[in-house]
Design a protein around this motif. Structure first.
Motif, PDB file in Angstrom:
ATOM      1  N   LYS A  62      -4.421  -1.668  -8.461  1.00  0.00           N
ATOM      2  CA  LYS A  62      -5.213  -0.647  -7.336  1.00  0.00           C
ATOM      3  C   LYS A  62      -6.608  -1.865  -6.733  1.00  0.00           C
ATOM      4  O   LYS A  62      -7.279  -2.763  -7.751  1.00  0.00           O
ATOM      5  N   CYS A  71       2.114  12.322   2.792  1.00  0.00           N
ATOM      6  CA  CYS A  71       0.738  11.358   2.536  1.00  0.00           C
ATOM      7  C   CYS A  71       0.093  11.422   2.212  1.00  0.00           C
ATOM      8  O   CYS A  71      -1.231  11.065   1.321  1.00  0.00           O
ATOM      9  N   CYS A 112       0.845  -1.203  -0.022  1.00  0.00           N
ATOM     10  CA  CYS A 112       0.282   0.671  -0.081  1.00  0.00           C
ATOM     11  C   CYS A 112       1.023   1.159   0.060  1.00  0.00           C
ATOM     12  O   CYS A 112       2.783   1.164   0.686  1.00  0.00           O
ATOM     13  N   THR A 113       0.052   2.240  -0.335  1.00  0.00           N
ATOM     14  CA  THR A 113       0.669   3.771  -0.194  1.00  0.00           C
ATOM     15  C   THR A 113      -0.049   4.723  -0.122  1.00  0.00           C
ATOM     16  O   THR A 113      -1.415   4.714  -0.251  1.00  0.00           O
ATOM     17  N   LYS A 157       1.624  10.939  -2.460  1.00  0.00           N
ATOM     18  CA  LYS A 157       2.738  10.247  -2.998  1.00  0.00           C
ATOM     19  C   LYS A 157       2.487  10.138  -4.388  1.00  0.00           C
ATOM     20  O   LYS A 157       1.870   9.769  -4.969  1.00  0.00           O
ATOM     21  N   ASN A 182     -11.280  -1.142  -0.682  1.00  0.00           N
ATOM     22  CA  ASN A 182     -10.070  -0.306   0.435  1.00  0.00           C
ATOM     23  C   ASN A 182      -9.728  -0.730   1.618  1.00  0.00           C
ATOM     24  O   ASN A 182      -9.061  -0.852   2.193  1.00  0.00           O
ATOM     25  N   ARG A 212      -1.708   8.720  -0.763  1.00  0.00           N
ATOM     26  CA  ARG A 212      -2.512   9.081  -1.772  1.00  0.00           C
ATOM     27  C   ARG A 212      -1.833  10.213  -2.481  1.00  0.00           C
ATOM     28  O   ARG A 212      -2.078  10.892  -3.147  1.00  0.00           O
ATOM     29  N   TYR A 264       2.258   6.637  -5.382  1.00  0.00           N
ATOM     30  CA  TYR A 264       0.716   6.826  -5.647  1.00  0.00           C
ATOM     31  C   TYR A 264       0.664   7.175  -7.479  1.00  0.00           C
ATOM     32  O   TYR A 264       0.049   6.178  -7.841  1.00  0.00           O
ATOM     33  N   HIS A 265       1.151   7.788  -7.740  1.00  0.00           N
ATOM     34  CA  HIS A 265       0.465   8.983  -8.498  1.00  0.00           C
ATOM     35  C   HIS A 265       1.275   8.138  -9.831  1.00  0.00           C
ATOM     36  O   HIS A 265       0.804   7.640 -10.916  1.00  0.00           O
ATOM     37  N   LEU A 311      -4.196   5.170   3.184  1.00  0.00           N
ATOM     38  CA  LEU A 311      -3.105   4.563   2.156  1.00  0.00           C
ATOM     39  C   LEU A 311      -4.335   3.916   1.066  1.00  0.00           C
ATOM     40  O   LEU A 311      -5.724   3.906   1.347  1.00  0.00           O
ATOM     41  N   GLU A 312      -3.675   3.138   0.199  1.00  0.00           N
ATOM     42  CA  GLU A 312      -4.428   2.517  -1.486  1.00  0.00           C
ATOM     43  C   GLU A 312      -3.949   1.275  -1.276  1.00  0.00           C
ATOM     44  O   GLU A 312      -2.125   1.250  -1.062  1.00  0.00           O
TER      45      GLU A 312
END
Lengths: 200, 200
Positions: free
Chosen positions: A82, B183, A45-46, A50, A86, A48, A53-54, A112-113
């Motif tokens: 993804k 984050c 996970c990370t 960061k 979630n 959104r 994430y992108h 987090l996702e």
């Protein structure tokens, strides 16, 4: 060795390196926890906010590696998807990795996702052995890509490659792929250019 | 913390992860030994037959990361330059890393090419501390890139971001960048969208 054991090694190492490509086409890297491994799938996970994430959302393609104390190294190239539901996955991740509560207490965990990798190529290396050992696997229904070198029919059986191979993994004009470093010295030194790169 | 100490941490870890971008624009990763660190430069080598070698020669851009047992993590983004006088550098590398002789005995060592990174961005993270600590540095004469988030003048001082920050690193409507996880929860939850991503 098998693909599930390779993923288990990454989970045991836990803090492994994840590579992505950024919007400028440059490589990016960071340490990420492998949160769950089961049924030949790897979960992480990370947050959104960061860049990581992108980069995953834009492209999905990630490369992962880790090495344990026994010098066993695993590489995984795959697509991160993804996960739906979630909150359910984040709760499960925190349950199995309680130290996450110190970093993201209470409700903040839902920034987090959760992602899953279920398709890709996996390589295993045992660098603690002499000669080294390498094995390739596929995760999910992907095609395995051949790598390394091949001695073609142009070979004149002069024996030069057998003598110079640093891992002594050429016997009777055949490369034992399991022990090959992919260093390319045989291809460079072959007097008739009979040795070619595979999978190109 | 300073940039030389960050490189020293990578040398102490020694087996660190190197990311590159391949000919298809996909991320690639592998474990590589940091062979020498001195005068704020990092040296490594790889064999001419490897995909890694061709990726560096094509593009030069690499991203490196490693984490030690104290959960100190270093990230380095930079350009790898091939060294002239390759044999001299390979000999020096083998002198300082004698275990290389088991992998590339005798003359086979010269299938390796030596590279140096002397320009780039370096990030240091201490994940063993609460709150976490992060610091950014530049290697050589590069411009430091700002990352993370910024609270702009649109802020209405409602205090919501201070309450929800998982690392409690917002005080008096200011983000303490040294402890920020990036984050993005503050930016998501700000009722007037006063918080923006930096360096975009």
């Amino acid at each position: 060795m098998n693909v599930q054991r390779c993923l288990d090694i990454l989970r045991e190492i836990k803090d492994v390196a994840f590579a992505t490509v950024d919007e400028n086409g440059f490589p990016q890297i960071r340490i990420i926890d492998v949160m769950i491994v089961e049924n030949e799938k790897l979960y992480f996970c990370t947050a959104r906010g960061k860049d990581f994430y992108h980069q995953i959302i834009t492209n999905g393609q990630v490369a992962i590696t880790g090495m344990n104390k026994e010098f066993q190294m695993v590489r995984l190239n795959g697509k991160a998807e993804k996960l739906e539901e979630n909150r359910k996955w984040i709760d499960r991740i925190f349950e199995e990795n309680p130290s996450m509560n110190a970093v993201y207490p209470d409700e903040s965990r839902y920034v987090l996702e959760a992602f899953c990798i279920e398709k890709g190529d996996v390589e295993f290396f045992d660098l603690g052995k002499e000669p080294i050992v390498r094995e390739s696997f596929t995760l999910g229904n992907t095609m395995a890509k051949e790598a390394g070198f091949l001695i073609t029919d142009s070979c004149i059986h002069c024996g030069k490659c057998e003598r110079i191979c640093p891992q002594k993994c050429i016997i009777d004009c055949k490369i034992n792929q399991k022990h090959c470093l992919h260093c390319g010295l045989c291809a460079e030194e072959c007097p008739v250019n009979a040795i070619i790169k595979r999978g190109k």
